[in-house]
Design a protein around this motif. Structure first.
Motif, mmCIF file in Angstrom:
data_model
loop_
_atom_site.group_PDB
_atom_site.id
_atom_site.type_symbol
_atom_site.label_atom_id
_atom_site.label_comp_id
_atom_site.label_asym_id
_atom_site.label_seq_id
_atom_site.Cartn_x
_atom_site.Cartn_y
_atom_site.Cartn_z
ATOM 1 N N ASN A 172 9.124 40.438 31.713
ATOM 2 C CA ASN A 172 9.612 39.225 31.070
ATOM 3 C C ASN A 172 9.635 38.030 32.021
ATOM 4 O O ASN A 172 10.261 37.024 31.745
ATOM 5 N N GLY A 173 8.982 38.137 33.161
ATOM 6 C CA GLY A 173 8.968 37.056 34.136
ATOM 7 C C GLY A 173 10.009 37.227 35.222
ATOM 8 O O GLY A 173 9.864 36.716 36.321
ATOM 9 N N ALA A 174 11.065 37.960 34.925
ATOM 10 C CA ALA A 174 12.122 38.207 35.916
ATOM 11 C C ALA A 174 12.164 39.671 36.323
ATOM 12 O O ALA A 174 12.959 40.057 37.156
ATOM 13 N N GLY A 175 11.332 40.484 35.715
ATOM 14 C CA GLY A 175 11.319 41.914 36.015
ATOM 15 C C GLY A 175 10.910 42.708 34.785
ATOM 16 O O GLY A 175 10.430 42.148 33.798
ATOM 17 N N GLU A 176 11.122 44.002 34.863
ATOM 18 C CA GLU A 176 10.747 44.881 33.757
ATOM 19 C C GLU A 176 11.708 44.680 32.586
ATOM 20 O O GLU A 176 12.919 44.748 32.754
ATOM 21 N N HIS A 177 11.148 44.420 31.397
ATOM 22 C CA HIS A 177 11.970 44.141 30.220
ATOM 23 C C HIS A 177 12.156 45.374 29.353
ATOM 24 O O HIS A 177 13.267 45.712 28.970
ATOM 25 N N HIS A 178 11.045 46.044 28.998
ATOM 26 C CA HIS A 178 11.131 47.244 28.172
ATOM 27 C C HIS A 178 9.856 48.068 28.316
ATOM 28 O O HIS A 178 8.912 47.657 28.978
ATOM 29 N N LEU A 179 9.849 49.239 27.685
ATOM 30 C CA LEU A 179 8.680 50.121 27.670
ATOM 31 C C LEU A 179 8.133 50.202 26.259
ATOM 32 O O LEU A 179 8.898 50.198 25.290
ATOM 33 N N GLU A 180 6.813 50.292 26.151
ATOM 34 C CA GLU A 180 6.141 50.566 24.889
ATOM 35 C C GLU A 180 5.319 51.824 25.098
ATOM 36 O O GLU A 180 4.454 51.857 25.983
ATOM 37 N N CYS A 181 5.598 52.849 24.325
ATOM 38 C CA CYS A 181 4.921 54.140 24.480
ATOM 39 C C CYS A 181 4.112 54.452 23.224
ATOM 40 O O CYS A 181 4.629 54.329 22.109
ATOM 41 N N ASP A 182 2.852 54.835 23.412
ATOM 42 C CA ASP A 182 2.030 55.298 22.299
ATOM 43 C C ASP A 182 2.281 56.786 22.122
ATOM 44 O O ASP A 182 2.282 57.554 23.095
ATOM 45 N N LEU A 183 2.509 57.200 20.868
ATOM 46 C CA LEU A 183 2.856 58.592 20.564
ATOM 47 C C LEU A 183 1.915 59.191 19.559
ATOM 48 O O LEU A 183 1.303 58.487 18.748
ATOM 49 N N ARG A 184 1.831 60.514 19.588
ATOM 50 C CA ARG A 184 1.192 61.251 18.481
ATOM 51 C C ARG A 184 2.120 62.372 18.082
ATOM 52 O O ARG A 184 2.859 62.935 18.903
ATOM 53 N N THR A 185 2.105 62.684 16.803
ATOM 54 C CA THR A 185 2.977 63.719 16.267
ATOM 55 C C THR A 185 2.506 65.086 16.733
ATOM 56 O O THR A 185 1.306 65.373 16.733
ATOM 57 N N ILE A 186 3.456 65.919 17.123
ATOM 58 C CA ILE A 186 3.138 67.309 17.480
ATOM 59 C C ILE A 186 3.333 68.113 16.205
ATOM 60 O O ILE A 186 4.405 68.122 15.617
ATOM 61 N N ARG A 187 2.286 68.765 15.782
ATOM 62 C CA ARG A 187 2.345 69.525 14.529
ATOM 63 C C ARG A 187 2.515 70.992 14.798
ATOM 64 O O ARG A 187 2.140 71.544 15.733
#
Length: 108
Positions: free
Chosen positions: A93-108
């Motif tokens: 966010n310009g001042a440091g780490e803001h959040h994480l975005e994780c790509d997921l797949r369903t485990i069947r």
């Protein structure tokens, strides 16, 4: 509205861990809880290709988290559903780490 207020779900992140020894003397790998009750937000997305080594897999969900210790191949449980983390993006966010975005797949 703050980002934290948008995290309306909670999840458990599990990590591959070495357990006991099998009958052949090899270490047994099991899934152990790494983070429990972690605030998050799960969002269904259009299928997105994620390259893992030489394999291409489709991610069908995105998970938003505060900056915590998660890695690719950890597992996430939300309610009765279980997902595999395919990719982790650390958003600044310009001042440091803001959040994480994780790509997921369903485990069947």
């Amino acid at each position: 509205m703050s980002f934290e207020r948008m995290l309306i779900n909670t999840c458990t992140v599990s990590r591959y861990a070495t357990g006991g020894i099998d009958t052949y003397g090899h270490a047994v790998k099991t899934w152990g809880n790494h983070l429990v009750g972690q605030p998050c937000r799960l969002q269904a997305t259009d299928a997105r290709e994620v390259v893992i080594g030489k394999e291409v897999v489709l991610a069908d969900y995105r998970l938003y988290l505060m900056p915590v210790s998660v890695t690719e191949r950890d597992r996430v449980t939300i309610g009765d559903a279980e997902y595999e983390i395919l990719a982790v993006r650390r958003v600044q966010n310009g001042a440091g780490e803001h959040h994480l975005e994780c790509d997921l797949r369903t485990i069947r």
